[in-house]
Scaffold this motif. Structure first.
Motif, PDB file in Angstrom:
ATOM      1  N   GLN A 123      -6.529   2.446   6.357  1.00 37.34           N
ATOM      2  CA  GLN A 123      -7.359   3.293   5.745  1.00 37.34           C
ATOM      3  C   GLN A 123      -7.255   4.042   4.617  1.00 37.34           C
ATOM      4  N   ALA A 124      -6.116   3.477   3.841  1.00 41.11           N
ATOM      5  CA  ALA A 124      -5.711   4.140   2.504  1.00 41.11           C
ATOM      6  C   ALA A 124      -6.333   3.166   1.610  1.00 41.11           C
ATOM      7  N   HIS A 125      -6.186   3.775   0.397  1.00 37.48           N
ATOM      8  CA  HIS A 125      -6.825   3.050  -0.950  1.00 37.48           C
ATOM      9  C   HIS A 125      -5.839   3.294  -2.369  1.00 37.48           C
ATOM     10  N   VAL A 126      -5.817   2.354  -2.825  1.00 34.24           N
ATOM     11  CA  VAL A 126      -5.014   2.546  -4.135  1.00 34.24           C
ATOM     12  C   VAL A 126      -5.899   2.925  -5.393  1.00 34.24           C
ATOM     13  N   MET A 180       0.666  -1.191  -0.057  1.00 36.77           N
ATOM     14  CA  MET A 180       0.069   0.054   0.055  1.00 36.77           C
ATOM     15  C   MET A 180       0.672   1.271   0.111  1.00 36.77           C
ATOM     16  N   ARG A 181       1.952   1.157   0.798  1.00 38.84           N
ATOM     17  CA  ARG A 181       2.681   2.428   0.861  1.00 38.84           C
ATOM     18  C   ARG A 181       3.499   2.570  -0.274  1.00 38.84           C
ATOM     19  N   MET A 182       3.883   1.480  -1.106  1.00 37.48           N
ATOM     20  CA  MET A 182       4.595   1.843  -2.417  1.00 37.48           C
ATOM     21  C   MET A 182       3.696   2.306  -3.325  1.00 37.48           C
ATOM     22  N   ALA A 183       2.514   1.733  -3.397  1.00 34.43           N
ATOM     23  CA  ALA A 183       1.603   2.206  -4.274  1.00 34.43           C
ATOM     24  C   ALA A 183       1.211   3.817  -4.110  1.00 34.43           C
ATOM     25  N   ILE A 184       0.870   4.172  -2.767  1.00 40.02           N
ATOM     26  CA  ILE A 184       0.289   5.563  -2.787  1.00 40.02           C
ATOM     27  C   ILE A 184       1.357   6.510  -2.535  1.00 40.02           C
TER      28      ILE A 184
END
Length: 233
Positions: free
Chosen positions: A90-93, A72-76
């Motif tokens: 709580q994040a989203h891609v 998730m961190r790599m994507a956002i």
């Protein structure tokens, strides 16, 4: 002259065609992922939806929370408004970064056996993460038995810990090792040179000649060091 112009135009045409093909591939990826895994119909992937997608790419074996948060961190990381999110559950891609998420996950899977070997040796409390002392042991092994300076250790830990746990998890190990190698490659001299001093020939200290430790861009790795975990097995 005419031949050169024709060659240049053909090369530009080929470049545009390649870009178009990549765009078509990405559009297909986005359509397939949204159709299969966007259960909430938001046009993005939530944490749980991302985890389900990664599971499908891992022969049904679900990723750990640390692994999913890392992807998730790599994507956002470069997503406006999302790059500073602290609670990654709580994040989203967004569709634009589906490709980055898949590439990060697949690259990690390619080195997982080496990473597991390192953790088997240095994760003495079986926590699936390396604390500061355990990371120091890894870097010491990479440094042929020489202890890293506290400043170096803190630098690697801070930069590699992208999910913010305070430790180095399995997917973060490759970044930690790459940061370590990058420090060595940036400074072809005694390790103390970029910590505040620099030695001139003959052991005479030269004031103001120390190299400043340059930050390594997030996601960047030192050339040919991606599988550096092999060196500490």
């Amino acid at each position: 002259m005419a031949t050169a112009i024709i060659f240049a135009k053909n090369r530009e045409c080929a470049r545009r065609k390649a870009l178009l093909e990549r765009q078509k591939d990405h559009e297909k990826l986005v359509a397939d992922v949204l159709k299969s895994w966007d259960k909430s119909h938001t046009g993005t992937l939530s944490y749980d939806e991302l985890k389900a997608w990664l599971t499908s790419m891992n022969q049904g074996a679900p990723p750990s929370d640390a692994e999913c948060m890392w992807v998730m961190r790599m994507a956002i990381d470069k997503t406006p408004g999302m790059d500073m999110v602290q609670d990654l559950t709580q994040a989203h891609v967004t569709p634009k970064y589906f490709g980055r998420a898949a590439q990060s996950w697949l690259a990690y899977q390619e080195t997982k056996s080496e990473i597991n070997a390192v953790f088997k040796k240095f994760d003495t409390d079986s926590s699936d993460s390396l604390d500061r002392a355990q990371l120091k042991q890894v870097l010491t092994a990479l440094n042929d038995g020489g202890d890293p300076a506290d400043e170096e250790l803190d630098y690697v830990l801070k930069r590699a810990d992208v999910i913010g746990s305070g430790n180095i998890t399995k997917p973060e190990l490759a970044m930690a090792i790459s940061l370590w190698y990058t420090l060595e490659e940036q400074h072809n001299m005694e390790r103390s040179s970029f910590l505040g001093t620099s030695s001139a020939p003959g052991g005479v200290q030269k004031e103001g000649s120390a190299k400043k430790m340059e930050p390594v861009p997030e996601g960047k790795v030192a050339p040919n060091k991606v599988c550096g975990a092999c060196a500490v097995q």
